[in-house]
Every structure is written in C-alpha cells, then in structure tokens.
Design a protein around this motif. Structure first.
Motif, PDB file in Angstrom:
ATOM      1  N   LEU A   1       0.730  -1.103   0.015  1.00 53.39           N
ATOM      2  CA  LEU A   1       0.054   0.063   0.074  1.00 53.39           C
ATOM      3  C   LEU A   1       0.780   1.375  -0.021  1.00 53.39           C
ATOM      4  CD1 LEU A   1      -3.068  -0.843   2.523  1.00 53.39           C
ATOM      5  CD2 LEU A   1      -2.796  -1.318  -0.078  1.00 53.39           C
ATOM      6  N   ASN A   2       1.810   1.234   0.333  1.00 48.54           N
ATOM      7  CA  ASN A   2       2.778   2.265   0.426  1.00 48.54           C
ATOM      8  C   ASN A   2       2.110   3.608   1.084  1.00 48.54           C
ATOM      9  OD1 ASN A   2       5.407   3.833   0.168  1.00 48.54           O
ATOM     10  ND2 ASN A   2       4.655   4.099  -2.216  1.00 48.54           N
ATOM     11  N   ILE A   3       1.632   3.383   2.261  1.00 53.86           N
ATOM     12  CA  ILE A   3       0.787   4.464   2.689  1.00 53.86           C
ATOM     13  C   ILE A   3       1.486   5.963   2.966  1.00 53.86           C
ATOM     14  CG2 ILE A   3      -0.681   5.083   4.809  1.00 53.86           C
ATOM     15  CD1 ILE A   3      -1.368   2.014   5.014  1.00 53.86           C
ATOM     16  N   ASP A   4       2.604   5.651   3.672  1.00 54.94           N
ATOM     17  CA  ASP A   4       3.211   6.955   3.915  1.00 54.94           C
ATOM     18  C   ASP A   4       3.498   8.073   2.579  1.00 54.94           C
ATOM     19  OD1 ASP A   4       3.195   6.753   6.556  1.00 54.94           O
ATOM     20  OD2 ASP A   4       5.286   6.172   6.747  1.00 54.94           O
ATOM     21  N   GLU A   5       3.844   7.362   1.561  1.00 58.61           N
ATOM     22  CA  GLU A   5       4.132   8.133   0.254  1.00 58.61           C
ATOM     23  C   GLU A   5       2.708   8.705  -0.210  1.00 58.61           C
ATOM     24  OE1 GLU A   5       6.171   7.692  -4.072  1.00 58.61           O
ATOM     25  OE2 GLU A   5       6.407   5.997  -2.627  1.00 58.61           O
ATOM     26  N   TRP A   6       1.731   7.999  -0.093  1.00 64.22           N
ATOM     27  CA  TRP A   6       0.426   8.483  -0.357  1.00 64.22           C
ATOM     28  C   TRP A   6      -0.251   9.611   0.536  1.00 64.22           C
ATOM     29  CZ3 TRP A   6      -2.578   7.913  -4.646  1.00 64.22           C
ATOM     30  CH2 TRP A   6      -2.153   6.784  -5.801  1.00 64.22           C
ATOM     31  N   VAL A   7      -0.016   9.422   1.619  1.00 61.57           N
ATOM     32  CA  VAL A   7      -0.645  10.482   2.439  1.00 61.57           C
ATOM     33  C   VAL A   7       0.079  11.796   2.818  1.00 61.57           C
ATOM     34  CG1 VAL A   7      -2.043  10.646   4.902  1.00 61.57           C
ATOM     35  CG2 VAL A   7      -2.090   8.612   3.405  1.00 61.57           C
ATOM     36  N   TYR A   8       1.234  11.130   3.369  1.00 60.20           N
ATOM     37  CA  TYR A   8       2.417  12.212   3.849  1.00 60.20           C
ATOM     38  C   TYR A   8       3.519  12.434   2.802  1.00 60.20           C
ATOM     39  CZ  TYR A   8      -0.117  10.731   7.695  1.00 60.20           C
ATOM     40  OH  TYR A   8      -0.985  10.906   8.846  1.00 60.20           O
ATOM     41  N   GLY A   9       3.455  12.207   1.500  1.00 61.11           N
ATOM     42  CA  GLY A   9       4.346  12.430   0.419  1.00 61.11           C
ATOM     43  C   GLY A   9       3.835  13.339  -0.745  1.00 61.11           C
ATOM     44  N   PRO A  10       4.537  13.934  -1.478  1.00 56.79           N
ATOM     45  CA  PRO A  10       4.237  14.747  -2.604  1.00 56.79           C
ATOM     46  C   PRO A  10       3.971  14.063  -3.770  1.00 56.79           C
ATOM     47  CG  PRO A  10       6.505  15.147  -2.220  1.00 56.79           C
ATOM     48  CD  PRO A  10       6.199  13.924  -1.282  1.00 56.79           C
ATOM     49  N   GLY A  11       3.104  14.617  -4.845  1.00 56.48           N
ATOM     50  CA  GLY A  11       3.269  14.073  -6.185  1.00 56.48           C
ATOM     51  C   GLY A  11       2.357  12.714  -6.524  1.00 56.48           C
ATOM     52  N   ILE A  12       2.492  11.972  -7.430  1.00 51.75           N
ATOM     53  CA  ILE A  12       1.867  10.904  -7.707  1.00 51.75           C
ATOM     54  C   ILE A  12       2.587   9.582  -7.364  1.00 51.75           C
ATOM     55  CG2 ILE A  12       0.403   9.763  -9.457  1.00 51.75           C
ATOM     56  CD1 ILE A  12       0.079  12.395 -10.989  1.00 51.75           C
ATOM     57  N   PRO A  13       2.372   8.651  -6.393  1.00 50.42           N
ATOM     58  CA  PRO A  13       3.347   7.612  -6.316  1.00 50.42           C
ATOM     59  C   PRO A  13       3.321   6.593  -7.485  1.00 50.42           C
ATOM     60  CG  PRO A  13       1.820   8.168  -4.322  1.00 50.42           C
ATOM     61  CD  PRO A  13       1.456   9.106  -5.466  1.00 50.42           C
ATOM     62  N   ALA A  14       4.384   6.114  -7.418  1.00 50.18           N
ATOM     63  CA  ALA A  14       4.730   5.064  -8.500  1.00 50.18           C
ATOM     64  C   ALA A  14       3.449   3.927  -8.638  1.00 50.18           C
ATOM     65  CB  ALA A  14       5.923   4.360  -8.231  1.00 50.18           C
ATOM     66  N   ASN A  15       2.908   3.670  -7.458  1.00 49.31           N
ATOM     67  CA  ASN A  15       1.862   2.458  -7.583  1.00 49.31           C
ATOM     68  C   ASN A  15       0.562   3.051  -7.928  1.00 49.31           C
ATOM     69  OD1 ASN A  15       1.691   3.571  -5.068  1.00 49.31           O
ATOM     70  ND2 ASN A  15       1.308   1.497  -4.034  1.00 49.31           N
ATOM     71  N   CYS A  16       0.380   4.264  -8.373  1.00 55.05           N
ATOM     72  CA  CYS A  16      -0.961   4.957  -8.703  1.00 55.05           C
ATOM     73  C   CYS A  16      -1.472   4.057  -9.815  1.00 55.05           C
ATOM     74  CB  CYS A  16      -0.796   6.318  -9.029  1.00 55.05           C
ATOM     75  SG  CYS A  16      -2.231   6.991  -9.259  1.00 55.05           S
ATOM     76  N   PRO A  17      -2.625   3.559  -9.756  1.00 50.34           N
ATOM     77  CA  PRO A  17      -3.358   2.701 -10.695  1.00 50.34           C
ATOM     78  C   PRO A  17      -3.967   3.547 -11.842  1.00 50.34           C
ATOM     79  CG  PRO A  17      -4.834   3.028  -8.643  1.00 50.34           C
ATOM     80  CD  PRO A  17      -3.665   3.697  -8.400  1.00 50.34           C
ATOM     81  N   ARG A  18      -4.027   2.764 -13.055  1.00 48.22           N
ATOM     82  CA  ARG A  18      -4.502   3.598 -14.226  1.00 48.22           C
ATOM     83  C   ARG A  18      -5.640   2.866 -14.910  1.00 48.22           C
ATOM     84  NH1 ARG A  18      -1.299   7.257 -17.449  1.00 48.22           N
ATOM     85  NH2 ARG A  18      -2.520   8.356 -18.889  1.00 48.22           N
ATOM     86  N   ALA A  19      -6.414   3.590 -15.314  1.00 44.15           N
ATOM     87  CA  ALA A  19      -7.777   2.567 -15.489  1.00 44.15           C
ATOM     88  C   ALA A  19      -7.306   2.242 -17.198  1.00 44.15           C
ATOM     89  CB  ALA A  19      -8.878   3.629 -15.906  1.00 44.15           C
ATOM     90  N   ARG A  20      -8.240   1.203 -17.744  1.00 47.13           N
ATOM     91  CA  ARG A  20      -8.127   0.559 -18.960  1.00 47.13           C
ATOM     92  C   ARG A  20      -8.344   1.586 -20.021  1.00 47.13           C
ATOM     93  NH1 ARG A  20     -11.976  -3.805 -20.107  1.00 47.13           N
ATOM     94  NH2 ARG A  20     -13.320  -2.166 -19.111  1.00 47.13           N
ATOM     95  N   GLN A  21      -7.771   1.538 -21.470  1.00 46.11           N
ATOM     96  CA  GLN A  21      -7.937   2.415 -22.204  1.00 46.11           C
ATOM     97  C   GLN A  21      -8.839   2.118 -23.623  1.00 46.11           C
ATOM     98  OE1 GLN A  21      -6.540   5.796 -21.579  1.00 46.11           O
ATOM     99  NE2 GLN A  21      -6.166   4.813 -19.564  1.00 46.11           N
ATOM    100  N   GLU A  22      -9.759   0.914 -23.120  1.00 47.15           N
ATOM    101  CA  GLU A  22     -10.478   0.413 -24.053  1.00 47.15           C
ATOM    102  C   GLU A  22     -10.908   1.363 -25.048  1.00 47.15           C
ATOM    103  OE1 GLU A  22     -14.381  -2.397 -24.554  1.00 47.15           O
ATOM    104  OE2 GLU A  22     -13.612  -1.813 -22.812  1.00 47.15           O
ATOM    105  N   LEU A  23     -11.900   2.401 -24.592  1.00 45.12           N
ATOM    106  CA  LEU A  23     -12.585   3.240 -25.371  1.00 45.12           C
ATOM    107  C   LEU A  23     -11.713   4.403 -25.840  1.00 45.12           C
ATOM    108  CD1 LEU A  23     -16.051   3.239 -23.672  1.00 45.12           C
ATOM    109  CD2 LEU A  23     -15.325   2.110 -25.626  1.00 45.12           C
ATOM    110  N   PHE A  24     -10.816   4.856 -24.918  1.00 43.67           N
ATOM    111  CA  PHE A  24      -9.978   6.154 -25.270  1.00 43.67           C
ATOM    112  C   PHE A  24      -8.940   5.822 -26.256  1.00 43.67           C
ATOM    113  CE2 PHE A  24     -10.924   9.090 -20.962  1.00 43.67           C
ATOM    114  CZ  PHE A  24     -12.254   9.229 -21.656  1.00 43.67           C
TER     115      PHE A  24
END
Length: 626
Positions: A464-487
């Motif tokens: 989960l890498n909680i500290d980087e998400w809650v108490y860190g800047p930017g977008i963490p490396a394990n940020c999920p990305r949606a499927r691009q089926e339609l886009f």
C-alpha cells in the motif's frame, strides 16, 4: 479554537446513537493524540462548550439583500466555561440573550479569512443563548440575484454556499467540519417564493411566505443551506425529486430520471441511505461549483443539464457524499481528502454499476489527467500535493483542488486492487457503519484501516505504501491507471485527423461526452486555425450545449486565437458561474496582452453574475488583487 478529539467523537455520539449502532470493532481504534487535532479555521470554543441544537428564526429581505433574525443555541457547559465563542463574518450583532436575559457580548476585530469571534458570557448552568443579528454586504456565502440573472427572469433568487467556512457569514455559529448539531428553522420570505433548506422540505409554495424546517440528524455548519426563489417541484420516485425554476422543471426532471436508480445502486454497494429523502435543486447559473451535497437536498449547477443525461455522474458524486462527508465527516479541512477522495471513488463505483466498467474507466482516466495537471501546476514536490494538507493561516479553499479528489480516490483504488475488491468493499461497509455520524481525522482512518483491513497482512501493508500517498508529494509510482479500451480508439481518430483526415470522417458514432472531452484534451497546444474551422464546421463545438465540451473548446480557441468562437464564449461567460469553467478560461486569456484586454472587458461586464467566491478568485486572476 477546536483543540481536541473529545468534542467530535464524544458529544456527537450522543446523537449518533439514535441513528446507528457502531460495529464492535470501533472500540479497538487507536486514539489520536488530542494535540494532533487542531481546527485552525474556527475561532469558536466548541471543544469545551457543546452546541446541541440551533433554532433559526430569520427573514429574507430580497429588496435590501439581507437576512435578519435570531439564532437560538441550546448548549451544554459541562466544562464550566465562562463564555461561549461563536464564529461570525461581516455580521451585525443587534443583541444577545442568555437564558432569556439580555447579556453583554464582545465582537473581536476581524481576522483574514476567519472573520470575528463573538464572545458571550455564560455560566455553568446556561442552557440557551440567542443572538439577534443581520447579515452584511460582504457575506461570502450569499448570492443575491436580480430576476434577469435567473433562468425564468421573473423573480429574485437567493442561495447560500456554506462550504468551507462561509456559514458564519449568514449564521453566528461554531463553524468547523468537526462540530455537529441538529437544527430547526422558521424562514420568512416574500409571498409567492419558495424556501428550501438542507432539511425536511415542502414541495409546494406556502401562501404565507413562512416555511418551517427540521433537521433531526446532527450536521456541521458547512452543510447548512438555504435557497429562495420562484421554484417548482416534480417527483422522480417515492423518495427522490427535483426542484427548479418553473421554466426549467420539465427539462430538469427528464435529465434526472435515473436519480432514484442511483440511490438504489449506492445502497447495494455500501449500505442504507440514512437521510430519508434525496432531492436535488437546480440553481441559477451563477452557482460557483458543480454541486453541493447539502443533506436531503443537493444543490446543483444548471451546467450539467445537457439534454442527453451525459453529465449526471456529478449527481452520483453528490449522492455519494450522503455516506462520505455527510455521514462520516473530516475533522478539519486538512483532512478534506476523507470527504472528496472517498466520494470520487464511490461515485465511480455507482457509475460502473449503472453504466458498465468501460464507462467508469473513462471517468477514472479523465480524473487521472486532472491529477497530472494539478501536480504539474502545484509542483511535483509541493507540500500541497500531500493528501494530509497543511492549511494553517490560509483560506481552506486553497485545498479545494484535484489533490483531495483525485489523489484521494486513486489511493482508495490502489487499496482496492491490492486487497481485492470484495475485501475492500466489505471493509468500506464496516467503515461507514462504524463511523456513521462521526467525525474523524486522517490518522483515525489509517488506524481503523490497519485494525480492520490490513490486520497482520504485512505483504498488503508494504504494497500500500501508505506514507508516500498520505504524507508525500506528487503521484506515487503504484498509482493505478484505468484501461484505455474506449479512449485508445479516440486517440487513433484524433491522430488521423491531425494527419490530414477530414473531420467528417472521424468515427465518432456512439461517442459519449467523455470521449469527446478526451478527444479535445489531446489536441496540441497550438492547434492551427484551419483545423479549428474544420472541427467547428463538422461538430458545432462553439455552440455546443454541453458545458464541459464548451469550456475545453474555448480554451483551445483562446490558444489558437480562433475568433469565430469568441461570441459564443462571451455568452458562456455571461451566464455560467462555475469556477471550474471560469478560472481556466480567464487564466488562459491573461497569458497574452490581447487576451488580457479581453479578460478585463468580459470580467467587468459580467462580474455581478458570479458568486462572491468566484469573484474573489477572478479578482486575483484578472485584476491582480491580493
């Protein structure tokens, strides 16, 4: 100042017991150090003097643009304080009564953003404090509209926007998200107009002009709301309906046909809707935000009425607040992601259930794009890109950007993927039930998640890498990305168009507004004028009735100096008051000398059509005011 955890989790539970029985697991929560919970944005002492109930008796003067009357507070002074301190902003205090007797008071000098503290002497036996007051011309919550500024142009209109700390500009109150109270109200308005509040409402006009309201569930001041205008009502089903001006009511009722289904879908996901009715009211176009989740009665911008139900995911968002925000509330504005991040996640789950995964994937991808743009604007290392904000000494509206919304919901999406959807859904059901009608901090949530979801799963905790998400800047490396089926199909069509394919040959059949928005967002920053002409001729973007597409098109038009779009853009800016649309357009205009001249001309011409909160933002952007 709100100094500790006792008030919100102790006093509030006296009320909450009437409505919800928390899970046994709630008793295992780790207690947050009271020193870590300080609400810097209230001057009240609600941590030591418990406010239980408010009775408002007010009159709305549409001619003089003033609310006047009295606020009667029922309090409990168990800590033997010598004064009750309330938040005010630009209020005139006429008199104060304590337990039926005239009393002295002190109104402090105003503090930037926060207003003035009202000090009222009390003793250990005091039960009732009544403040006679009237609003001032600088009330940040209120927008007064002439008939010409409404849809029907027949009668004046008033509405409030109390989030984040603006309730204090129309009610003397303890104004913090961690302070809950029940309320009743008697509101007198000009005959022929209807009054609505975030409470139990009438669906017909009262010939006397006197309306009575009741909210038996304790709510924070930012969810206090009032609207007064020439309104009508149409039901959707037995517990949902829509209010709007009479000339818009049929169109609004059609647009919101599926709101009842939304409530059912939300309940299937995360448990019963606990507020009785869920109605919406469509406000005049000056409303500065998309929607406001006022309990029982969501306030909505008319910009989502596109005539094809393409933008009603915003309603799903406001409905989701009935669980995240209204039911379980962030303790301070530093914990705002607990409100909006959860709501964004819940909204997309509702839309997935109703429209399918491919549809919700588009919402996730557009949200990710918003997150990228926000981080780029703020700076990848900016403290303002943490989930746990630090707004001390600042206007809490500084935190109302895509970080709590999009970083917050992507954090939850990441947890869902790491833990499994089934496991995470069961956790959220427990979370909403165990914390119903309570106020929590970020740390309380993390402790609760550690106890109930993660437990001894060290692999999950590490993932989960909680500290980087809650108490860190930017977008963490394990940020999920949606499927691009339609886009991905949209991207292919855009590439072909930019390479010379005629606009008429774009394979756009069955594209939703989200696909068109993605199509426009992917255009180069300097799209050639001839390409603009071809797109406009084929798809009439300059005159589209979809506000999301219109705003994106006008941004491209300003960059390309595509003048044929300017008359339609001016009409858009003359009627739309939503800051989400206004601010990017004026910012883009201010980037060139020619654009600056246009921005100043348009803003001067239409400023009074915008809500005071929008005016404050645009004063800084266009007029360079501090």
């Amino acid at each position: 100042m709100l100094k500790n955890l006792f008030f919100a989790t102790g006093v509030v539970l006296l009320f909450a017991g009437c409505f919800s029985k928390p899970e046994q697991v709630a008793s295992t929560l780790k207690v947050v150090d009271p020193k870590e919970w300080v609400d810097e944005h209230t001057l009240s002492n609600a941590d030591s003097v418990a406010v239980r109930h408010l009775h408002l008796d007010i009159a709305v003067d549409m001619v003089n643009r003033q609310i006047s009357g009295n606020a009667l507070w029922t309090i409990n002074n168990n800590h033997h304080q010598k004064e009750l301190i309330l938040d005010t902003y630009d209020l005139t205090i006429d008199s104060v009564m304590v337990d039926g007797h005239l009393a002295g008071y002190q109104l402090d000098s105003p503090i930037k953003f926060l207003g003035s503290a009202l000090h009222i002497p009390i003793n250990e036996n005091t039960k009732f404090v009544m403040v006679h007051y009237k609003t001032g011309p600088r009330a940040r919550a209120l927008q007064w509209l002439d008939p010409q500024q409404t849809h029907d142009k027949r009668a004046p209109f008033l509405y409030t926007q109390s989030e984040s700390i603006y309730a204090r500009s129309w009610i003397p109150c303890p104004d913090g998200p961690g302070i809950r109270f029940t309320y009743t109200a008697r509101v007198t308005v000009p005959q022929g107009l209807m009054a609505l509040m975030s409470a139990e409402n009438s669906d017909v006009v009262n010939d006397t002009g006197v309306y009575n309201f009741r909210m038996p569930i304790p709510i924070p001041a930012y969810l206090m709301a009032l609207a007064v205008g020439d309104l009508a009502f149409k039901g959707i089903d037995d517990r949902t309906g829509v209010y709007a001006e009479k000339g818009m009511i049929d169109k609004a009722r059609w647009e919101f046909e599926n709101v009842g289904r939304m409530v059912g879908s939300a309940e299937q996901l995360y448990g019963a809707y606990r507020w009785g009715r869920y109605d919406v009211v469509v406000l005049p176009p000056g409303f500065p935000i998309g929607g406001m989740e006022n309990p029982k009665l969501t306030f909505l911008t008319p910009t989502i009425i596109a005539g094809d139900r393409s933008l009603v995911s915003l309603v799903a968002h406001e409905l989701a607040h009935s669980w995240s925000g209204n039911l379980v509330t962030n303790a301070t504005w530093n914990d705002f992601w607990l409100n909006e991040g959860f709501t964004n996640y819940f909204e997309r789950r509702i839309m997935e259930q109703m429209m399918g995964e491919s549809y919700s994937d588009m919402l996730w991808e557009l949200g990710y794009q918003d997150l990228q743009n926000e981080v780029m604007a703020l700076g990848a290392d900016s403290r303002d890109t943490w989930l746990k904000l630090d707004l001390k000494g600042r206007d809490p509206d500084d935190g109302l950007n895509s970080i709590p919304y999009e970083k917050g919901c992507h954090f939850l999406k990441m947890i869902e993927k790491a833990a499994s959807r089934d496991r995470f859904d069961k956790f959220l059901v427990k979370y909403f039930d165990a914390n119903a009608f309570r106020t929590i901090t970020t740390e309380t949530f993390l402790n609760y998640m550690d106890t109930v979801l993660i437990k001894k799963d060290t692999v999950l905790r590490k993932a989960l890498n909680i500290d980087e998400w809650v108490y860190g800047p930017g977008i963490p490396a394990n940020c999920p990305r949606a499927r691009q089926e339609l886009f991905s199909k949209v991207d292919a069509e855009r590439t072909k168009f930019l390479s010379g394919m005629p606009a008429e040959q774009i394979a756009f059949v069955n594209w939703s507004a989200h696909e068109w928005l993605h199509f426009l967002r992917g255009m180069p920053d300097t799209l050639r004028a001839d390409k603009m002409v071809l797109l406009d001729r084929a798809f009439n973007f300059s005159t589209t009735g979809n506000s999301e597409l219109a705003d994106e098109w006008y941004l491209i038009a300003i960059r390309a100096n595509y003048r044929p779009a300017y008359p339609a853009m001016e009409r858009f800016l003359s009627t739309v008051g939503r800051r989400k649309f206004l601010e990017p357009l004026y910012i883009q205009m201010m980037k060139t000398p020619e654009g600056q001249e246009m921005a100043r001309k348009l803003y001067t011409r239409y400023k009074e059509n915008y809500h005071p909160l929008a005016q404050e933002s645009l004063d800084r952007i266009v007029l360079k005011l501090p």
